[in-house]
Design a protein around this motif. Structure first.
Motif, short mmCIF file in Angstrom:
data_model
loop_
_atom_site.label_atom_id
_atom_site.label_comp_id
_atom_site.label_asym_id
_atom_site.label_seq_id
_atom_site.Cartn_x
_atom_site.Cartn_y
_atom_site.Cartn_z
N ARG A 80 50.42 99.16 -25.89
CA ARG A 80 50.27 98.49 -27.19
C ARG A 80 50.71 97.04 -27.08
O ARG A 80 51.44 96.65 -26.17
CB ARG A 80 51.12 99.21 -28.24
N PHE A 112 52.79 94.11 -29.03
CA PHE A 112 53.78 93.85 -30.07
C PHE A 112 53.94 92.34 -30.26
O PHE A 112 54.07 91.59 -29.28
CB PHE A 112 55.14 94.43 -29.70
N MET A 136 56.58 89.70 -32.30
CA MET A 136 57.83 89.69 -33.04
C MET A 136 58.35 88.27 -33.22
O MET A 136 58.23 87.42 -32.34
CB MET A 136 58.87 90.58 -32.37
N ASP A 142 48.33 101.43 -34.69
CA ASP A 142 49.47 101.27 -33.78
C ASP A 142 49.09 100.60 -32.46
O ASP A 142 49.88 100.59 -31.52
CB ASP A 142 50.13 102.62 -33.52
N LEU A 158 51.02 95.64 -33.21
CA LEU A 158 52.08 95.79 -34.19
C LEU A 158 52.86 94.49 -34.35
O LEU A 158 53.17 93.82 -33.36
CB LEU A 158 53.04 96.91 -33.78
N LEU A 183 62.31 97.31 -31.72
CA LEU A 183 61.30 97.76 -30.76
C LEU A 183 61.52 99.22 -30.37
O LEU A 183 60.56 99.98 -30.20
CB LEU A 183 61.32 96.88 -29.51
N TYR A 221 59.86 102.16 -32.04
CA TYR A 221 58.46 102.44 -31.69
C TYR A 221 58.34 103.04 -30.28
O TYR A 221 57.24 103.09 -29.71
CB TYR A 221 57.62 101.17 -31.79
N ILE A 268 59.19 101.86 -27.44
CA ILE A 268 58.64 100.83 -26.56
C ILE A 268 58.81 101.25 -25.10
O ILE A 268 59.81 101.86 -24.72
CB ILE A 268 59.36 99.49 -26.82
N ASP A 318 53.68 98.81 -22.59
CA ASP A 318 53.39 97.91 -23.70
C ASP A 318 53.53 96.44 -23.28
O ASP A 318 53.89 96.14 -22.14
CB ASP A 318 54.33 98.22 -24.87
N VAL A 343 55.06 92.70 -25.08
CA VAL A 343 55.77 92.11 -26.23
C VAL A 343 55.66 90.60 -26.20
O VAL A 343 55.99 89.96 -25.19
CB VAL A 343 57.25 92.52 -26.22
#
Length: 274
Positions: free
Chosen positions: A62, A64, A66, A91, A94, A122, A125, A127, A131, A133
């Motif tokens: 995924r 992410f 932030m 999802d 995100l 994080l 989820y 993490i 993933d 970020v």
């Protein structure tokens, strides 16, 4: 080299309160025109980051975003637009903001100053190293982002960032930094202006390019978009009409049956209607 926040340097313009409306608009617009040029200089960095994003997502990971304040809100905006635009699960992309969802509408004081909360957010989820970020911080100094990226690095989770100052702590922490140096803001320190515009442009590029690479666009059309309102249904019908050379009535019937432009195209092709 000493780190200098150009986003906090004095504006190139002074006595703003003495300007009339047109003068203010012209000078803001003049500053805004420099932003795409700054983004262009960062294209090699953006390319490297997107390559890893695509690799991670192809392997089931995924994306992410932030950040805090404007930066966090921009990440949430981009993430929230991916499902309706590209038909992907909610999802897949995100957005997290310091202070939680309530900070989307109202600033949460000092939320960005925690060096541990980003990683805690994080972890909610689950993490993992699959993933990716991206920390978003115009200043490049946000503790919430730095702490999260450091923890990701320690746990072998690939990291990137979008910052608007050169040589910032966030960029030095991220494995795939993107630095878009836009210079001083029209209103000194108001990084929701040029810096925010730059971040929005880069986010558009990251998510759109990644989704195209993941097969969510056909030709130049959003064939996987969610048909969530009349405008999008009409757009879907027009796509089918053009692609299949059929009247609107047939396009409407196909779309109502298959609920999705891509599925309608596949069905029509299979049935020999194309």
């Amino acid at each position: 080299m000493k780190f200098i926040k150009t986003t906090e340097q004095d504006s190139n313009h002074d006595h703003l309160e003495k300007m009339n409306i047109l003068q203010l608009l012209e000078k803001i617009n003049s500053e805004d025109q420099t932003v795409p040029q700054a983004v262009q200089k960062a294209l090699p960095q953006i390319e490297k980051l997107v390559e890893i994003v695509v690799k991670q997502m192809k392997n089931g990971g995924r994306l992410f975003y932030m950040g805090a304040g404007t930066s966090g809100r921009l990440g949430i905006l981009d993430a929230s637009e991916c499902p309706p635009t590209f038909g992907v699960p909610h999802d897949w992309v995100l957005g997290l903001i310091a202070g939680g969802d309530k900070a989307i509408r109202k600033a949460v004081e000092f939320a960005e100053d925690s060096t541990t909360q980003g990683w805690a957010d994080l972890q909610e989820y689950d993490i993992s190293e699959n993933d990716f970020v991206i920390g978003i911080a115009a200043s490049g100094t946000t503790p919430y982002v730095i702490g999260a990226l450091e923890a990701c690095n320690s746990n072998e989770i690939p990291t990137g960032c979008i910052v608007c100052n050169a040589g910032s702590p966030v960029a030095q922490t991220a494995k795939y930094p993107i630095e878009v140096v836009v210079g001083p803001e029209f209103v000194t320190g108001s990084s929701r202006m040029k810096a925010g515009t730059a971040q929005k442009l880069v986010l558009n590029m990251i998510s759109t390019t990644a989704m195209i690479q993941l097969g969510k666009v056909k030709g130049n059309k959003m064939v996987d978009m969610q048909l969530s309102n009349t405008k999008l249904v009409d757009r879907g019908e027009r796509m089918l009409m053009k692609e299949l050379n059929i009247p609107q009535s047939e396009a409407k019937t196909l779309l109502e049956k298959h609920k999705n432009v891509r599925n309608a195209l596949k069905a029509a092709t299979k049935d020999g209607n194309r």
